[in-house]
Design a protein around this motif. Structure first.
Motif, PDB file in Angstrom:
ATOM      1  N   SER A   1       0.824  -1.199   0.000  1.00  8.42           N
ATOM      2  CA  SER A   1       0.000   0.000   0.000  1.00  8.42           C
ATOM      3  C   SER A   1       0.863   1.256   0.000  1.00  8.42           C
TER       4      SER A   1
ATOM      5  N   SER B   1       2.210   1.880  -3.374  1.00  4.72           N
ATOM      6  CA  SER B   1       1.167   2.403  -4.252  1.00  4.72           C
ATOM      7  C   SER B   1       0.940   3.888  -3.981  1.00  4.72           C
ATOM      8  N   LYS B   2       0.964   4.278  -2.692  1.00  6.75           N
ATOM      9  CA  LYS B   2       0.766   5.688  -2.353  1.00  6.75           C
ATOM     10  C   LYS B   2       1.921   6.537  -2.852  1.00  6.75           C
TER      11      LYS B   2
ATOM     12  N   GLN C   1       1.383   7.254  -6.353  1.00  2.12           N
ATOM     13  CA  GLN C   1       0.333   8.261  -6.498  1.00  2.12           C
ATOM     14  C   GLN C   1       0.884   9.658  -6.241  1.00  2.12           C
TER      15      GLN C   1
ATOM     16  N   SER D   1      -6.725   2.485  -8.387  1.00  2.00           N
ATOM     17  CA  SER D   1      -6.199   1.264  -7.760  1.00  2.00           C
ATOM     18  C   SER D   1      -7.237   0.180  -7.838  1.00  2.00           C
TER      19      SER D   1
ATOM     20  N   ASP E   1      -2.182  -0.683  -9.586  1.00  4.12           N
ATOM     21  CA  ASP E   1      -2.508   0.686  -9.981  1.00  4.12           C
ATOM     22  C   ASP E   1      -2.463   0.818 -11.477  1.00  4.12           C
TER      23      ASP E   1
ATOM     24  N   SER F   1      -6.029  15.584  -2.915  1.00  2.00           N
ATOM     25  CA  SER F   1      -5.531  14.219  -3.159  1.00  2.00           C
ATOM     26  C   SER F   1      -4.237  14.008  -2.414  1.00  2.00           C
TER      27      SER F   1
ATOM     28  N   THR G   1      -3.568  11.202   0.297  1.00  7.28           N
ATOM     29  CA  THR G   1      -2.526  10.192   0.069  1.00  7.28           C
ATOM     30  C   THR G   1      -1.521  10.180   1.208  1.00  7.28           C
TER      31      THR G   1
ATOM     32  N   SER H   1      -2.961   8.547   4.287  1.00 11.93           N
ATOM     33  CA  SER H   1      -3.073   7.106   4.092  1.00 11.93           C
ATOM     34  C   SER H   1      -1.698   6.465   4.236  1.00 11.93           C
ATOM     35  N   TYR H   2      -0.681   7.124   3.683  1.00 11.14           N
ATOM     36  CA  TYR H   2       0.705   6.659   3.798  1.00 11.14           C
ATOM     37  C   TYR H   2       1.119   6.599   5.267  1.00 11.14           C
TER      38      TYR H   2
ATOM     39  N   ASN I   1      -0.528   3.712   7.047  1.00 18.98           N
ATOM     40  CA  ASN I   1       0.129   2.451   6.727  1.00 18.98           C
ATOM     41  C   ASN I   1       1.468   2.332   7.423  1.00 18.98           C
TER      42      ASN I   1
END
Lengths: 270, 236
Positions: free
Chosen positions: B11, B14-15, B18, B41, B61, B204, B208, B211-212, B215
């Motif tokens: 994850s 992926s971030k 992004q 995603s 992604d 965004s 992001t 979220s990063y 995680n």
């Protein structure tokens, strides 16, 4: 978190509002400019719980539990109220007092409509015509570009409020020209498309152009030697500008708060 | 080993990707004719099934380019053109490439070129002009005085997914181009600005980043659990 996206939608909508206000302010001196106003609507709601009546032993919930998702621009209304009239000394500056529009042959020979009456004389093979500053000719009631015969002295031409022309011929007698200026009106002026260059084009929403003739009620009158000024009220636009700017700031505060709250949720565990 | 660690790690990767896309968008918020990129995603099971069925790209992604129209800015420069509608200019650069960037100039031989010196194609090939005093009407026809020199080649594609960005504001197509019809118009004296909306990109970016961060906390929590299991379980 919904608040992030809702805040972003709010900021985008206020930004568009500022764009509209600045367009109005830029056109505060444009002849016959009609101010625009943004209208907003709220976005769809997510229903977390619907209101229900007491039944089957379950209690009643009198109100719905719904959360919205922000704001969106619903339409841009044009304010067709009359601007004030200013006297100029130009013979062929015309102002329309009423709901009518002039009809001109626009770009690519498409018919366009305008309220901007600052017409100039153009020389043609069979006489003189009237045209907008871009050269689009004014049409007469026969849908042809208006033509004043060559032998008539332009100084003696005067335009009546109903669009007909009077001129003095060689003997000094007052005669009437065989053409008159075509004035049209629309069922739904809000539906007209703005083409730029002070021109409007007809669209499905506006309905077809309705020619003003002897039977029309509240006919528009043409005033020669006057121009209609922009109907933008600077004070109103400045107040709207302040409101929009503060709304933008408040939405950015909402986004900041949502960000801080997410940070706190992440910091629950060091 | 521990499934949770790898989930969080993937994850975060992926971030990061992004964030790269978002920062590229923000860097190009003022580039003429730039079209923003977005990521989508997907779920792991779907990607796994695609790879097992030997379909193409089976990553979680995917990046897609949003070809929404940007706003116009007036420059009054005779060699600036902006496209209104779905279409691209055709540019000669090692094969035919495409672009929405309409800031053109003349090179020392009089050919119409982009800022990087690549020749702009008209329907009859390269466009040679005598001076920059030209008129371009809204169908793309270039007039020098009263003479029709050429018409700008405006093309469109069935599927925008096959357009690839290759730098210098150029796009490479794996599909065949078809000539645009009358619905596409060009305006001389205007440029099309980037369609990046800074507010959306900032939001965004916030999303992001958080979220990063979440995680990252997850990875740390797994690490602490492993530490307990490795060091403290058998301790007397």
């Amino acid at each position: 978190m919904r608040a992030l996206n809702t805040g972003a939608e709010g900021m985008k909508a206020q930004q568009l509002m500022i764009d509209t206000i600045s367009n109005n302010l830029a056109n505060v001196n444009t002849t016959a400019y009609k101010g625009q106003r943004m209208e907003f609507k709220d976005l769809l709601y997510e229903t977390l719980e619907k209101a229900k009546l007491k039944k089957d032993g379950k209690e009643a919930t009198p109100s719905n539990l719904q959360v919205g998702h922000g704001v969106k621009v619903s339409s841009m209304a044009k304010n067709f109220s009359k601007g004030s009239f200013t006297k100029t000394d130009n013979k062929f500056d015309l102002a329309i007092d009423g709901e009518g529009f002039f009809e001109v042959k626009g770009f690519n020979d498409k018919t366009a409509y305008t309220k901007d009456g600052t017409f100039k004389i153009i020389a043609k093979d069979d006489g003189y015509g009237l045209a907008t500053s871009d050269g689009y000719p004014l049409l007469n009631s026969n849908d042809e570009p208006l033509t004043i015969p060559q032998d008539i002295s332009l100084d003696s031409v005067s335009i009546n409020p109903n669009g007909t022309f009077n001129y003095k011929d060689a003997d000094g007698e007052i005669k009437e020209l065989d053409q008159k200026i075509k004035l049209v009106r629309f069922l739904n002026t809000q539906g007209l498309l703005n083409k730029g260059d002070n021109l409007y084009e007809v669209s499905e929403a506006s309905g077809e152009a309705i020619v003003e003739d002897a039977d029309t009620e509240n006919k528009s009158q043409i005033k020669q030697g006057y121009i209609e000024r922009s109907n933008v009220k600077v004070v109103e636009e400045m107040t709207n500008l302040i409101t929009a700017q503060r709304a933008y700031e408040l939405n950015s505060k909402a986004i900041k708060s949502a960000d801080e709250m997410m940070q706190q949720a992440n910091n629950l565990r060091r | 080993m521990i499934k949770g660690l790898y989930t969080a790690g993937v994850s975060m990767k992926s971030k990061m990707r992004q964030m790269d896309i978002i920062s590229n968008n923000l860097a190009n918020a003022d580039t003429t004719g730039y079209k923003k990129d977005s990521t989508v995603s997907g779920k792991f099971e779907v990607a796994l099934k695609n790879r097992m069925d030997k379909k193409e790209i089976a990553t979680i992604d995917s990046v897609y380019t949003d070809f929404k129209q940007g706003s116009f800015q007036r420059t009054d420069n005779k060699l600036d053109v902006a496209i209104k509608g779905k279409g691209f200019f055709a540019i000669e650069n090692d094969g035919e490439k495409y672009s929405r960037d309409g800031i053109f100039t003349l090179d020392n031989e009089g050919f119409l070129t982009t800022k990087s010196g690549d020749k702009v194609l008209g329907e009859n090939g390269e466009i040679k002009l005598e001076s920059d005093d030209i008129n371009i009407n809204n169908q793309g026809e270039i007039y020098q005085g009263k003479k029709l020199v050429d018409k700008l080649k405006l093309v469109d594609f069935e599927d925008y997914k096959n357009l690839e960005k290759v730098g210098d504001n150029l796009l490479k197509a794996n599909d065949k181009a078809k000539i645009s019809d009358d619905t596409v118009q060009v305006s001389q004296g205007y440029i099309e600005k980037s369609n990046v909306n800074t507010i959306e990109e900032m939001v965004s970016m916030i999303s992001t980043m958080r979220s990063y961060e979440a995680n990252q906390k997850l990875v740390k929590a797994h690490d602490d659990m492993l530490q307990k299991a490795a060091n403290d379980v058998g301790r007397v």
